[in-house]
Write a protein that holds these residues in place. Structure first.
Motif, PDB file in Angstrom:
ATOM      1  N   ASP A  75       0.830  -1.193   0.000  1.00 12.22           N
ATOM      2  CA  ASP A  75       0.000   0.000   0.000  1.00 12.22           C
ATOM      3  C   ASP A  75       0.874   1.257   0.000  1.00 12.22           C
ATOM      4  OD1 ASP A  75       0.976   0.303   2.575  1.00 12.22           O
ATOM      5  OD2 ASP A  75      -0.917  -0.216   3.552  1.00 12.22           O
ATOM      6  N   ALA A  76       0.248   2.410   0.191  1.00  6.06           N
ATOM      7  CA  ALA A  76       0.977   3.676   0.120  1.00  6.06           C
ATOM      8  C   ALA A  76       2.033   3.803   1.211  1.00  6.06           C
ATOM      9  CB  ALA A  76      -0.009   4.846   0.220  1.00  6.06           C
ATOM     10  N   GLN A  77       1.867   3.060   2.309  1.00  2.55           N
ATOM     11  CA  GLN A  77       2.830   3.107   3.403  1.00  2.55           C
ATOM     12  C   GLN A  77       3.919   2.044   3.269  1.00  2.55           C
ATOM     13  OE1 GLN A  77      -0.199   2.787   6.606  1.00  2.55           O
ATOM     14  NE2 GLN A  77       0.574   4.752   7.320  1.00  2.55           N
ATOM     15  N   GLY A  78       3.863   1.286   2.169  1.00  5.54           N
ATOM     16  CA  GLY A  78       4.852   0.235   1.968  1.00  5.54           C
ATOM     17  C   GLY A  78       4.516  -1.052   2.698  1.00  5.54           C
ATOM     18  N   LYS A  79       3.294  -1.146   3.213  1.00  7.11           N
ATOM     19  CA  LYS A  79       2.864  -2.341   3.945  1.00  7.11           C
ATOM     20  C   LYS A  79       2.195  -3.317   2.990  1.00  7.11           C
ATOM     21  CE  LYS A  79      -0.630  -1.867   6.705  1.00  7.11           C
ATOM     22  NZ  LYS A  79      -1.464  -1.467   7.860  1.00  7.11           N
ATOM     23  N   ARG A  80       2.559  -4.601   3.098  1.00  7.15           N
ATOM     24  CA  ARG A  80       1.970  -5.613   2.229  1.00  7.15           C
ATOM     25  C   ARG A  80       0.496  -5.837   2.568  1.00  7.15           C
ATOM     26  NH1 ARG A  80       5.530  -8.078  -1.017  1.00  7.15           N
ATOM     27  NH2 ARG A  80       7.754  -7.999  -0.456  1.00  7.15           N
ATOM     28  N   LEU A  81      -0.279  -6.124   1.539  1.00  6.48           N
ATOM     29  CA  LEU A  81      -1.695  -6.393   1.748  1.00  6.48           C
ATOM     30  C   LEU A  81      -1.882  -7.759   2.398  1.00  6.48           C
ATOM     31  CD1 LEU A  81      -1.892  -3.998  -0.236  1.00  6.48           C
ATOM     32  CD2 LEU A  81      -3.818  -5.166  -1.307  1.00  6.48           C
ATOM     33  N   GLY A 128      -8.478 -11.331  -3.418  1.00  9.98           N
ATOM     34  CA  GLY A 128      -8.399  -9.953  -2.941  1.00  9.98           C
ATOM     35  C   GLY A 128      -7.646  -9.850  -1.638  1.00  9.98           C
ATOM     36  N   GLY A 129      -7.292  -8.625  -1.295  1.00 11.34           N
ATOM     37  CA  GLY A 129      -6.596  -8.373  -0.044  1.00 11.34           C
ATOM     38  C   GLY A 129      -6.827  -6.946   0.411  1.00 11.34           C
ATOM     39  N   THR A 130      -6.547  -6.673   1.671  1.00 10.06           N
ATOM     40  CA  THR A 130      -6.766  -5.341   2.230  1.00 10.06           C
ATOM     41  C   THR A 130      -5.599  -4.916   3.109  1.00 10.06           C
ATOM     42  OG1 THR A 130      -7.876  -6.207   4.203  1.00 10.06           O
ATOM     43  CG2 THR A 130      -9.265  -5.683   2.310  1.00 10.06           C
ATOM     44  N   SER A 131      -5.560  -3.624   3.363  1.00 11.64           N
ATOM     45  CA  SER A 131      -4.636  -3.067   4.352  1.00 11.64           C
ATOM     46  C   SER A 131      -5.297  -1.839   4.950  1.00 11.64           C
ATOM     47  CB  SER A 131      -3.289  -2.692   3.722  1.00 11.64           C
ATOM     48  OG  SER A 131      -3.434  -1.567   2.880  1.00 11.64           O
ATOM     49  N   GLU A 132      -4.978  -1.548   6.204  1.00 13.17           N
ATOM     50  CA  GLU A 132      -5.534  -0.386   6.885  1.00 13.17           C
ATOM     51  C   GLU A 132      -4.407   0.564   7.245  1.00 13.17           C
ATOM     52  OE1 GLU A 132      -8.388   0.719  10.724  1.00 13.17           O
ATOM     53  OE2 GLU A 132      -7.589  -1.303  10.452  1.00 13.17           O
ATOM     54  N   SER A 133      -4.596   1.829   6.929  1.00 14.81           N
ATOM     55  CA  SER A 133      -3.576   2.823   7.231  1.00 14.81           C
ATOM     56  C   SER A 133      -3.405   2.977   8.740  1.00 14.81           C
ATOM     57  CB  SER A 133      -3.966   4.175   6.622  1.00 14.81           C
ATOM     58  OG  SER A 133      -3.063   5.187   7.028  1.00 14.81           O
ATOM     59  N   THR A 134      -2.177   3.205   9.156  1.00 11.04           N
ATOM     60  CA  THR A 134      -1.893   3.423  10.579  1.00 11.04           C
ATOM     61  C   THR A 134      -1.806   4.910  10.914  1.00 11.04           C
ATOM     62  OG1 THR A 134       0.486   3.265  10.144  1.00 11.04           O
ATOM     63  CG2 THR A 134      -0.647   1.243  10.795  1.00 11.04           C
ATOM     64  N   THR A 135      -1.944   5.768   9.891  1.00 16.40           N
ATOM     65  CA  THR A 135      -1.795   7.203  10.109  1.00 16.40           C
ATOM     66  C   THR A 135      -3.064   8.001   9.814  1.00 16.40           C
ATOM     67  OG1 THR A 135      -0.912   7.501   7.877  1.00 16.40           O
ATOM     68  CG2 THR A 135       0.680   7.119   9.647  1.00 16.40           C
ATOM     69  N   VAL A 136      -3.912   7.499   8.923  1.00 16.75           N
ATOM     70  CA  VAL A 136      -5.157   8.194   8.582  1.00 16.75           C
ATOM     71  C   VAL A 136      -6.293   7.185   8.576  1.00 16.75           C
ATOM     72  CG1 VAL A 136      -4.017   9.973   7.207  1.00 16.75           C
ATOM     73  CG2 VAL A 136      -4.795   7.867   6.093  1.00 16.75           C
ATOM     74  N   ARG A 137      -7.530   7.694   8.551  1.00 18.38           N
ATOM     75  CA  ARG A 137      -8.694   6.819   8.514  1.00 18.38           C
ATOM     76  C   ARG A 137      -8.962   6.408   7.074  1.00 18.38           C
ATOM     77  NH1 ARG A 137     -13.111  10.466  11.097  1.00 18.38           N
ATOM     78  NH2 ARG A 137     -12.018  11.937   9.733  1.00 18.38           N
ATOM     79  N   ALA A 138      -8.321   5.345   6.667  1.00 18.30           N
ATOM     80  CA  ALA A 138      -8.442   4.873   5.290  1.00 18.30           C
ATOM     81  C   ALA A 138      -8.109   3.394   5.213  1.00 18.30           C
ATOM     82  CB  ALA A 138      -7.515   5.659   4.369  1.00 18.30           C
ATOM     83  N   ASP A 240      -1.599   6.387  -6.491  1.00 19.43           N
ATOM     84  CA  ASP A 240      -1.099   5.221  -5.789  1.00 19.43           C
ATOM     85  C   ASP A 240      -1.953   4.004  -6.080  1.00 19.43           C
ATOM     86  OD1 ASP A 240       1.103   4.571  -3.879  1.00 19.43           O
ATOM     87  OD2 ASP A 240      -0.559   3.736  -2.737  1.00 19.43           O
ATOM     88  N   MET A 241      -3.261   4.188  -6.257  1.00 20.09           N
ATOM     89  CA  MET A 241      -4.125   3.076  -6.648  1.00 20.09           C
ATOM     90  C   MET A 241      -3.748   2.589  -8.046  1.00 20.09           C
ATOM     91  SD  MET A 241      -6.019   2.536  -4.003  1.00 20.09           S
ATOM     92  CE  MET A 241      -4.565   3.114  -3.077  1.00 20.09           C
ATOM     93  N   ALA A 242      -3.419   3.535  -8.935  1.00 17.42           N
ATOM     94  CA  ALA A 242      -2.990   3.164 -10.287  1.00 17.42           C
ATOM     95  C   ALA A 242      -1.685   2.375 -10.233  1.00 17.42           C
ATOM     96  CB  ALA A 242      -2.823   4.415 -11.148  1.00 17.42           C
ATOM     97  N   ARG A 243      -0.793   2.774  -9.321  1.00 15.45           N
ATOM     98  CA  ARG A 243       0.476   2.047  -9.168  1.00 15.45           C
ATOM     99  C   ARG A 243       0.227   0.600  -8.776  1.00 15.45           C
ATOM    100  NH1 ARG A 243       2.733   0.221  -4.897  1.00 15.45           N
ATOM    101  NH2 ARG A 243       1.433   1.458  -3.474  1.00 15.45           N
TER     102      ARG A 243
END
Length: 254
Positions: A75-81, A128-138, A240-243
């Protein structure tokens, strides 16, 4: 965790799967399936139409292969889904359909759009997979849908564009609550053969806004959809979603 407040992981991912199949319908009728004697069937005195050039066979994927691709994305924070087990995905899709059965959408024309968004080509393989941001509500969700006919996936992308243009503003009523929704198409390029991007904003009954950015791309027999959703999501999430879409398709070799 905000993910639990937003939606169960399987339900969130099933929503993204629906977006990946946006505008889809049942698998197209194959050549030669027109019943004899029907208006479309050639009579004995008619010359048969030339056989169309067959579409190049799409690369075949297993659910395990698609899940491995998803698990390799960051994800945008470099965390794997975190890949969602197939059984949970199936449960999420069933739950999503149940939720949609009780939803009232105004204008009614947009209800058909919502129904089409729940379609996934029959016989497709998905993960599918998910990740949750640790800095913002996303929350970020990525889904991959593989299907034997690339044209079906490409047309689903085209339908997403048309559906969004038809329903830029509509109201959703669900479980006694009303949500105002606005959607706009974003000009976000991907390396896919066909792609689509949008930003949707839902205004909650308490006035809070839930923003969702969707980027989807289809190449060959694989469609990838990346979704970022939450009160803190902005249009700036789209690149970042496009990436992530490009990364998934590149890992798949399509």
């Amino acid at each position: 965790m905000y993910l639990r407040r937003l939606a169960p992981a399987a339900l969130l991912i099933s929503t993204a799967l629906g977006l990946a199949g946006c505008g889809g319908s049942a698998a197209p009728t194959t050549a030669g399936s027109t019943p004899a004697g029907s208006p479309g069937a050639p009579s004995a005195s008619q010359s048969p139409s030339p056989t169309p050039t067959p579409t190049a066979a799409a690369k075949v994927f297993t659910q395990t292969e698609l899940a491995a691709i998803v698990a390799g994305l960051k994800d945008a924070q470099g965390k794997r889904l975190t890949a969602i087990p197939a059984a949970q995905l199936e449960e999420g899709i069933a739950a999503s359909k149940e939720v949609m059965s009780g939803v009232v959408i105004t204008p009614k024309a947009c209800a058909a759009v919502a129904d089409s968004n729940a379609q996934i080509p029959p016989g497709s393989v998905f993960a599918g997979g998910t990740s949750e941001s640790t800095t913002v509500r996303a929350v970020t969700a990525v889904t991959l849908v593989a299907f034997k006919d690339p044209e079906v996936l490409a047309k689903n992308v085209e339908s997403s564009v048309a559906n969004t243009k038809k329903c830029e503003n509509f109201t959703v009523e669900m479980q006694g609550h009303k949500f105002e929704s606005t959607t706009e198409i974003l000009a976000v390029p991907t390396n896919a053969d066909a792609s689509f991007a949008s930003l949707s904003t839902q205004t909650m009954p308490d006035g809070e806004k839930l923003v969702t950015v969707v980027v989807m791309g289809a190449s060959g027999g694989l469609s990838a959809t990346a979704v970022a959703t939450g009160p803190d999501v902005t249009k700036g999430s789209a690149p970042d979603m496009a990436r992530m879409v490009d990364d998934a398709l590149a890992r798949a070799g399509t």
